[in-house]
Design an enzyme around this catalytic site. Structure first.
Site, PDB file in Angstrom:
ATOM      1  N   GLN A   1      -4.703  -1.484   9.748  1.00  0.00           N
ATOM      2  CA  GLN A   1      -4.567  -2.812   9.145  1.00  0.00           C
ATOM      3  C   GLN A   1      -5.108  -3.875  10.104  1.00  0.00           C
ATOM      4  O   GLN A   1      -4.696  -3.948  11.266  1.00  0.00           O
ATOM      5  CB  GLN A   1      -3.091  -3.076   8.802  1.00  0.00           C
ATOM      6  CG  GLN A   1      -2.840  -4.366   8.071  1.00  0.00           C
ATOM      7  CD  GLN A   1      -3.439  -4.391   6.659  1.00  0.00           C
ATOM      8  OE1 GLN A   1      -3.354  -3.409   5.922  1.00  0.00           O
ATOM      9  NE2 GLN A   1      -4.058  -5.504   6.295  1.00  0.00           N
TER      10      GLN A   1
ATOM     11  N   ASP B   1     -11.168   3.043   4.426  1.00  0.00           N
ATOM     12  CA  ASP B   1     -11.585   1.647   4.329  1.00  0.00           C
ATOM     13  C   ASP B   1     -13.102   1.532   4.194  1.00  0.00           C
ATOM     14  O   ASP B   1     -13.625   0.461   3.885  1.00  0.00           O
ATOM     15  CB  ASP B   1     -11.135   0.881   5.587  1.00  0.00           C
ATOM     16  CG  ASP B   1      -9.999  -0.077   5.291  1.00  0.00           C
ATOM     17  OD1 ASP B   1      -9.819  -0.416   4.106  1.00  0.00           O
ATOM     18  OD2 ASP B   1      -9.307  -0.479   6.243  1.00  0.00           O
TER      19      ASP B   1
ATOM     20  N   LYS C   1       0.841  -1.207   0.000  1.00  0.00           N
ATOM     21  CA  LYS C   1       0.000   0.000   0.000  1.00  0.00           C
ATOM     22  C   LYS C   1       0.874   1.254   0.000  1.00  0.00           C
ATOM     23  O   LYS C   1       0.649   2.192  -0.771  1.00  0.00           O
ATOM     24  CB  LYS C   1      -0.934  -0.004   1.219  1.00  0.00           C
ATOM     25  CG  LYS C   1      -2.062  -1.020   1.090  1.00  0.00           C
ATOM     26  CD  LYS C   1      -2.819  -1.251   2.386  1.00  0.00           C
ATOM     27  CE  LYS C   1      -3.821  -2.397   2.189  1.00  0.00           C
ATOM     28  NZ  LYS C   1      -4.481  -2.819   3.432  1.00  0.00           N
TER      29      LYS C   1
END
Ligand code: NDP
Length: 312
Positions: free
Chosen positions: A101, A124, A57
């Site tokens: 994460q 997200d 990422k």
């Protein structure tokens, strides 16, 4: 028109590359307006798989010109310590997106932490406010939607597969994939049915689908009898198979798969038996389908968050 035995492969890698190129242009445009979109990624502890995801990422941010920051608190961090970290990022003007994460260590309250991210920085798309906005039918360019479902819609749109008026069946009702993709398909005017482990007579329902989305987590669960010939199949599943018998069942006579399996001791299969792809009109392969879009959509969400927060 669908010619049986000749399905279209929906190439997630190519579509992801297209989206990333567009994001890079938007980043360049933002810079001319005096700001650089910024993403902060919080990686708690040392989970090897998470480290790999986070690194890719951060690397993609660099390639597209997005500012990124990786925070790596130890696994022993308390929920309170992590909440303080999120709070500091919420207050920073140079950070447009915050990604935590998952999975987090067991002692950390995951929901409390996800809910602490400002909805406008929730790249997200997991915050209840964003989930609610999606359900309320917010326009795609005005809501931060979860990356995997958003990637599925991009694949369908960019492949010119109609959604309006089509019968869509989603197998799986998770908050990460099943429910949000169902909301997004409804917003695109599809007629949507959501199935799950308690659904009776699943095959009868799935055979009605023009668009079948499988987000189950079971290798090759969707068999040819469950698919209407010519349907579009979106296979979200990522399942590692480790036995000879499974490789033989799903990939008979496939020398490339066998070679990979012999080298690594495993290979990946989706939630759809590849034999079912053969009767479809179009399908997303595994790997190289839906999974390929996830990082591209994260990048796209970061730029979207930056624009929405600055109102352009
Ligand atoms: P979850 O385990 O959270 O949800 C699975 C869903 O499938 C549940 O709703 C469950 O029903 C349903 N289900 C399980 N067994 C059956 C069955 N026999 N018949 C019908 N429905 C069933 O998984 P996720 O949604 O998080 O992920 C699904 C898959 O997608 C996984 O393979 C995962 O690895 C993959 N994935 C891929 C991503 C990508 O980028 N490509 C991103 C995220 C996930 P119930 O609710 O009743 O238990």
């Amino acid at each position: 028109m669908h010619v049986e035995g000749n399905p279209r492969v929906l190439d997630g890698v190519a579509i992801a590359a297209e989206i990333k190129a567009e994001v890079a242009q938007e980043v360049a445009a933002a810079r001319t307006k005096g700001y650089t979109p910024g993403l902060a990624v919080i990686l708690v502890g040392e989970v090897p798989a998470s480290q790999i995801y986070v690194r890719s990422k951060v690397k993609t941010c660099g390639e597209l010109g997005i500012y990124s920051e990786m925070l790596t608190p130890p696994a022993s961090s308390t929920t309170e310590e992590l909440l303080a970290m999120v709070d500091a990022l919420n207050k920073r003007d140079d950070i447009d997106g915050i990604l935590i994460q998952l999975p987090l260590p067991d002692h950390v309250d995951t929901n409390q932490l996800l809910d602490a991210v400002l909805p406008e920085k929730d790249v997200d798309g997991f915050h209840p406010i964003n989930a609610g906005r999606l359900l309320s039918g917010a326009a795609p360019n005005e809501v931060l939607a979860p990356c995997t479902p958003a990637g599925i819609i991009e694949i369908l749109k960019r492949s010119n597969i109609p959604m309006s008026g089509q019968r869509a069946v989603v197998i799986g009702r998770s908050n990460i994939v099943g429910k949000p993709v169902a909301s997004m398909l409804i917003n695109e005017s599809a007629t949507v049915t959501i199935c799950h482990s308690r659904t009776r007579d699943l095959a009868t329902i799935t055979r009605e689908a023009d668009i079948l989305v499988a987000a189950i987590g079971r290798p090759g669960y969707v068999t040819p009898e469950m698919v209407r010939p010519g349907a579009t199949i979106i296979d979200v599943g990522i399942n590692r198979i480790t036995t000879e018998a499974e490789v033989e069942r799903f990939f008979p006579g496939n020398a490339k798969r066998r070679e990979g399996f012999e080298k690594r001791g495993s290979t990946i299969v989706g939630d759809v038996d590849p034999a079912a792809f053969a009767i479809s009109g179009a399908f997303t392969p595994v790997p190289g389908g839906v999974g390929a879009l996830t990082i591209a959509m994260l990048m796209s969400n970061t730029v979207k968050a930056a624009k929405l927060r600055r109102k352009g």
